[in-house]
Motif scaffolding. Structure first.
Motif, PDB file in Angstrom:
ATOM      1  N   TYR A  52     -12.621  49.003  16.405  1.00 46.80           N
ATOM      2  CA  TYR A  52     -11.745  48.097  17.154  1.00 46.80           C
ATOM      3  C   TYR A  52     -10.348  48.692  17.313  1.00 46.80           C
ATOM      4  N   LEU A  53      -9.873  49.392  16.300  1.00 48.44           N
ATOM      5  CA  LEU A  53      -8.569  50.052  16.428  1.00 48.44           C
ATOM      6  C   LEU A  53      -8.596  51.096  17.538  1.00 48.44           C
ATOM      7  N   HIS A  54      -9.678  51.843  17.623  1.00 44.26           N
ATOM      8  CA  HIS A  54      -9.810  52.804  18.721  1.00 44.26           C
ATOM      9  C   HIS A  54      -9.782  52.085  20.071  1.00 44.26           C
ATOM     10  N   LYS A  55     -10.474  50.960  20.150  1.00 42.06           N
ATOM     11  CA  LYS A  55     -10.482  50.202  21.412  1.00 42.06           C
ATOM     12  C   LYS A  55      -9.086  49.711  21.769  1.00 42.06           C
ATOM     13  N   THR A  56      -8.338  49.224  20.763  1.00 45.24           N
ATOM     14  CA  THR A  56      -6.999  48.720  21.053  1.00 45.24           C
ATOM     15  C   THR A  56      -6.059  49.843  21.493  1.00 45.24           C
ATOM     16  N   LEU A 109     -15.194  47.504   7.476  1.00 47.50           N
ATOM     17  CA  LEU A 109     -14.019  48.355   7.671  1.00 47.50           C
ATOM     18  C   LEU A 109     -14.282  49.391   8.757  1.00 47.50           C
ATOM     19  N   ALA A 110     -15.487  49.945   8.792  1.00 47.85           N
ATOM     20  CA  ALA A 110     -15.840  50.888   9.863  1.00 47.85           C
ATOM     21  C   ALA A 110     -15.772  50.192  11.219  1.00 47.85           C
ATOM     22  N   GLU A 111     -16.165  48.940  11.253  1.00 47.91           N
ATOM     23  CA  GLU A 111     -16.080  48.145  12.482  1.00 47.91           C
ATOM     24  C   GLU A 111     -14.621  47.990  12.914  1.00 47.91           C
ATOM     25  N   VAL A 112     -13.742  47.723  11.957  1.00 43.17           N
ATOM     26  CA  VAL A 112     -12.312  47.585  12.255  1.00 43.17           C
ATOM     27  C   VAL A 112     -11.771  48.888  12.844  1.00 43.17           C
ATOM     28  N   ASP A 156      -3.921  41.035   6.629  1.00 41.81           N
ATOM     29  CA  ASP A 156      -2.701  40.394   7.134  1.00 41.81           C
ATOM     30  C   ASP A 156      -2.030  41.247   8.211  1.00 41.81           C
ATOM     31  N   GLU A 157      -1.999  42.554   7.990  1.00 40.43           N
ATOM     32  CA  GLU A 157      -1.373  43.454   8.971  1.00 40.43           C
ATOM     33  C   GLU A 157      -2.143  43.453  10.296  1.00 40.43           C
ATOM     34  N   ILE A 158      -3.456  43.538  10.215  1.00 38.90           N
ATOM     35  CA  ILE A 158      -4.270  43.546  11.428  1.00 38.90           C
ATOM     36  C   ILE A 158      -4.146  42.218  12.168  1.00 38.90           C
ATOM     37  N   TYR A 159      -4.123  41.119  11.424  1.00 39.78           N
ATOM     38  CA  TYR A 159      -3.943  39.806  12.050  1.00 39.78           C
ATOM     39  C   TYR A 159      -2.635  39.768  12.843  1.00 39.78           C
ATOM     40  N   LYS A 160      -1.568  40.274  12.240  1.00 44.83           N
ATOM     41  CA  LYS A 160      -0.266  40.249  12.914  1.00 44.83           C
ATOM     42  C   LYS A 160      -0.290  41.047  14.213  1.00 44.83           C
ATOM     43  N   ILE A 161      -0.881  42.241  14.190  1.00 41.40           N
ATOM     44  CA  ILE A 161      -0.888  43.022  15.435  1.00 41.40           C
ATOM     45  C   ILE A 161      -1.817  42.397  16.467  1.00 41.40           C
ATOM     46  N   SER A 162      -2.877  41.749  16.003  1.00 39.85           N
ATOM     47  CA  SER A 162      -3.827  41.157  16.956  1.00 39.85           C
ATOM     48  C   SER A 162      -3.197  40.008  17.741  1.00 39.85           C
ATOM     49  N   GLN A 163      -2.148  39.416  17.198  1.00 38.36           N
ATOM     50  CA  GLN A 163      -1.480  38.312  17.888  1.00 38.36           C
ATOM     51  C   GLN A 163      -0.734  38.777  19.140  1.00 38.36           C
ATOM     52  N   SER A 164      -0.533  40.095  19.255  1.00 38.04           N
ATOM     53  CA  SER A 164       0.148  40.626  20.437  1.00 38.04           C
ATOM     54  C   SER A 164      -0.841  41.096  21.521  1.00 38.04           C
ATOM     55  N   PHE A 165      -2.142  41.005  21.243  1.00 38.43           N
ATOM     56  CA  PHE A 165      -3.118  41.399  22.259  1.00 38.43           C
ATOM     57  C   PHE A 165      -3.045  40.424  23.429  1.00 38.43           C
ATOM     58  N   THR A 202      -9.636  40.185  19.939  1.00 38.64           N
ATOM     59  CA  THR A 202      -8.795  39.554  18.912  1.00 38.64           C
ATOM     60  C   THR A 202      -9.657  38.856  17.866  1.00 38.64           C
ATOM     61  N   SER A 203     -10.592  38.067  18.330  1.00 32.58           N
ATOM     62  CA  SER A 203     -11.482  37.350  17.426  1.00 32.58           C
ATOM     63  C   SER A 203     -12.343  38.317  16.610  1.00 32.58           C
ATOM     64  N   GLN A 204     -12.887  39.328  17.256  1.00 34.51           N
ATOM     65  CA  GLN A 204     -13.781  40.260  16.576  1.00 34.51           C
ATOM     66  C   GLN A 204     -13.073  41.084  15.508  1.00 34.51           C
ATOM     67  N   ILE A 205     -11.901  41.612  15.822  1.00 33.65           N
ATOM     68  CA  ILE A 205     -11.197  42.437  14.838  1.00 33.65           C
ATOM     69  C   ILE A 205     -10.773  41.596  13.641  1.00 33.65           C
ATOM     70  N   ASN A 206     -10.378  40.345  13.892  1.00 31.96           N
ATOM     71  CA  ASN A 206      -9.964  39.479  12.783  1.00 31.96           C
ATOM     72  C   ASN A 206     -11.144  39.075  11.906  1.00 31.96           C
ATOM     73  N   ARG A 207     -12.282  38.802  12.509  1.00 29.99           N
ATOM     74  CA  ARG A 207     -13.466  38.477  11.709  1.00 29.99           C
ATOM     75  C   ARG A 207     -13.883  39.678  10.861  1.00 29.99           C
ATOM     76  N   ALA A 208     -13.867  40.864  11.465  1.00 30.80           N
ATOM     77  CA  ALA A 208     -14.280  42.070  10.739  1.00 30.80           C
ATOM     78  C   ALA A 208     -13.320  42.383   9.596  1.00 30.80           C
ATOM     79  N   VAL A 209     -12.022  42.301   9.841  1.00 29.35           N
ATOM     80  CA  VAL A 209     -11.059  42.643   8.786  1.00 29.35           C
ATOM     81  C   VAL A 209     -11.086  41.603   7.666  1.00 29.35           C
ATOM     82  N   ASP A 210     -11.310  40.336   8.009  1.00 29.86           N
ATOM     83  CA  ASP A 210     -11.421  39.310   6.974  1.00 29.86           C
ATOM     84  C   ASP A 210     -12.674  39.512   6.129  1.00 29.86           C
TER      85      ASP A 210
END
Length: 117
Positions: free
Chosen positions: A80-84, A74-77, A19-28, A37-45
């Motif tokens: 993605y956090l590093h990329k963001t 989670l490692a993928e997420v 839920d937290e990652i989804y919320k921040i991804s909405q500001s990308f 946005t799509s990739q980080i949300n798929r990975a975290v879900d």
């Protein structure tokens, strides 16, 4: 009546983290909608989804396999956090917060996986 996975702290934490990652991804930026946005949300879900899917299995080897998928997601997420952070979509403070949450969750998942016979 509850499903077995709903009682698992790792599943609950994975749901909250998603839920937290989804919320921040909405500001990308809008240019990232079909990419980061799509990739980080798929990975975290995928983290919570694989925990729940694996918990239904009757054999521990299958559950361990599903937990492995969750850990890899989670490692993928984290990547993605590093990329963001590098693209300056999130602040250093937010990065450190989500990085620490990732670190804590992955250690919990590894410990849980190692306890399965």
């Amino acid at each position: 009546m509850r499903f077995k996975f709903e009682k698992l702290i790792i599943w609950q934490r994975a749901m909250d983290f998603g839920d937290e990652i989804y919320k921040i991804s909405q500001s990308f930026p809008k240019s990232e909608v079909f990419n980061l946005t799509s990739q980080i949300n798929r990975a975290v879900d995928s983290i919570a989804l694989n925990i729940s899917e694996g918990s239904i299995e009757q054999s521990n080897p299958e559950f361990k396999k599903s937990l492995g998928y969750s850990i890899r997601s989670l490692a993928e997420v984290v990547t993605y956090l590093h990329k963001t952070k590098r693209r300056e979509y999130i602040s250093l403070i937010d990065f450190e917060k989500y990085y620490q949450e990732s670190f804590n969750l992955i250690n919990m998942m590894i410990a849980f996986k190692n306890q399965l016979k």
